[in-house]
Design a protein around this motif. Structure first.
Motif, short mmCIF file in Angstrom:
data_model
loop_
_atom_site.label_atom_id
_atom_site.label_comp_id
_atom_site.label_asym_id
_atom_site.label_seq_id
_atom_site.Cartn_x
_atom_site.Cartn_y
_atom_site.Cartn_z
N ASP A 77 65.57 110.80 -2.08
CA ASP A 77 66.76 111.15 -1.30
C ASP A 77 67.39 109.84 -0.82
O ASP A 77 66.78 109.11 -0.04
CB ASP A 77 66.37 112.03 -0.11
N TRP A 78 68.60 109.55 -1.31
CA TRP A 78 69.28 108.31 -0.97
C TRP A 78 70.50 108.56 -0.07
O TRP A 78 71.39 107.73 0.03
CB TRP A 78 69.77 107.61 -2.25
N SER A 79 70.54 109.70 0.58
CA SER A 79 71.77 110.13 1.26
C SER A 79 72.20 109.20 2.40
O SER A 79 73.37 109.19 2.77
CB SER A 79 71.60 111.56 1.78
N GLY A 80 71.30 108.40 2.95
CA GLY A 80 71.68 107.52 4.05
C GLY A 80 72.20 106.16 3.60
O GLY A 80 72.53 105.32 4.45
N SER A 81 72.29 105.92 2.31
CA SER A 81 72.69 104.60 1.80
C SER A 81 74.21 104.40 1.90
O SER A 81 74.97 105.36 1.91
CB SER A 81 72.24 104.46 0.35
N LYS A 82 74.61 103.12 1.93
CA LYS A 82 76.03 102.77 2.00
C LYS A 82 76.35 101.71 0.95
O LYS A 82 75.54 100.84 0.67
CB LYS A 82 76.38 102.25 3.40
N HIS A 85 76.84 103.31 -5.25
CA HIS A 85 77.44 104.40 -6.03
C HIS A 85 76.38 105.23 -6.74
O HIS A 85 76.46 106.47 -6.81
CB HIS A 85 78.43 103.83 -7.05
N SER A 129 69.02 103.18 2.15
CA SER A 129 68.21 104.01 3.05
C SER A 129 67.69 105.18 2.23
O SER A 129 68.49 105.98 1.71
CB SER A 129 69.05 104.51 4.23
N GLY A 130 66.39 105.23 2.05
CA GLY A 130 65.85 106.23 1.15
C GLY A 130 64.58 106.87 1.63
O GLY A 130 63.91 106.38 2.54
N GLU A 131 64.26 107.96 1.00
CA GLU A 131 63.02 108.68 1.25
C GLU A 131 62.48 109.14 -0.09
O GLU A 131 63.23 109.63 -0.95
CB GLU A 131 63.26 109.87 2.18
N ARG A 147 59.38 106.37 3.59
CA ARG A 147 60.74 106.05 4.02
C ARG A 147 60.94 104.55 4.00
O ARG A 147 60.03 103.80 4.34
CB ARG A 147 61.02 106.61 5.41
#
Length: 273
Positions: A77-82, A85, A129-131, A147
């Motif tokens: 889960d990479w949803s917190g990354s900035k 792409h 930011s990943g899990e 994490r």
């Protein structure tokens, strides 16, 4: 349940182009002795190569992207990354294990999983930011929740030797392995399943050859194939079932075959009718 899910935190901070190394492993986490995120380097094409480094305690193992009938599939889960792409995990060549007569595919001792990232703005920092949820097994299997975060600057360009070595430890492509062709036939099976018969014309990968089939659809479960070699052709047959019991279409170009032998592993994409 409090001991069923394990949580590890690895933080790698990068400032002014200098990496502050951090290694984090929870001493009370059964099966795992080290989890670290190696921040890697920015490549000439603007993509960034980092990696997850997982070290297992003696006797423990973890699983490949297609873990087999008794394995726990890894999930990211990479949803917190900035400013990222896309992220692609470059899985190194796995091993085949047998547990209670059933096959699984994964790694012993340790594994380095390279992560190739493309940026939205290549001249800016990437903020990862990943899990990752993985299964680790010895006498029992338990899921672990890892994490990690990192800031990855564009001006770090020196390759990490550990990541570079992991990138070379990959399955051969079909072209590299001399695969001459792959044909498939599909027929209906019982209870809504499809039966796939694949015929892979390729030189031997060495010793007993194990075939792993991936459907290209996360909602389709693939059984462990029966395989045999006959007159230079590797034959593999398996059943595919929708995990919710529904109907589904199978696209031959989405099928992925990994042949694992004692000399090499081979990654093959698609087949013809």
């Amino acid at each position: 349940m409090t001991h069923f899910l394990r949580t590890l935190m690895t933080v790698v901070a990068v400032a002014f182009g200098l990496v502050t190394p951090t290694v984090s492993a929870a001493s009370d986490t059964t099966g795992l002795s080290l989890v670290e995120l190696r921040p890697g380097w920015r490549m000439a094409d603007g993509t960034h190569m980092a990696a997850l480094h997982i070290v297992l305690e003696p006797g423990w193992k973890t699983y490949w992207r297609a873990p087999g009938d008794v394995g726990i599939p890894p999930q990211f889960d990479w949803s917190g990354s900035k400013n990222i792409h896309a992220i692609s995990a470059k899985w190194p060549t796995p091993m085949v294990f047998f547990e209670q007569g059933m096959r699984s595919v994964g790694y012993k001792s340790e594994v380095v999983i390279p992560l190739q990232m493309t940026a939205q703005n290549t001249d800016q920092n990437m903020h990862l930011s990943g899990e990752m949820q993985i299964g680790i097994c010895k006498d029992i299997c338990i899921p672990a929740n890892l994490r990690f975060t990192a800031t990855l600057p564009p001006n770090v360009t020196r390759p990490d030797p550990m990541i570079a070595a992991a990138l070379t430890n990959r399955p051969y492509t079909a072209s590299e392995a001399g695969v001459r062709g792959v044909t498939c036939s599909i027929e209906p099976g019982a209870d809504g399943a499809l039966v796939l018969h694949a015929h892979i014309d390729m030189p031997s990968a060495g010793g007993t050859e194990y075939v792993v089939v991936e459907a290209g659809n996360p909602h389709v479960w693939v059984a462990e194939p029966d395989s045999r070699r006959d007159d230079g052709i590797l034959h593999a047959s398996t059943r595919l079932v929708h995990v919710e019991g529904g109907s589904f279409a199978l696209n031959r170009s989405d099928l992925r075959f990994t042949v694992i032998g004692t000399a090499r592993a081979v990654d093959i994409l698609g087949c013809t009718s």
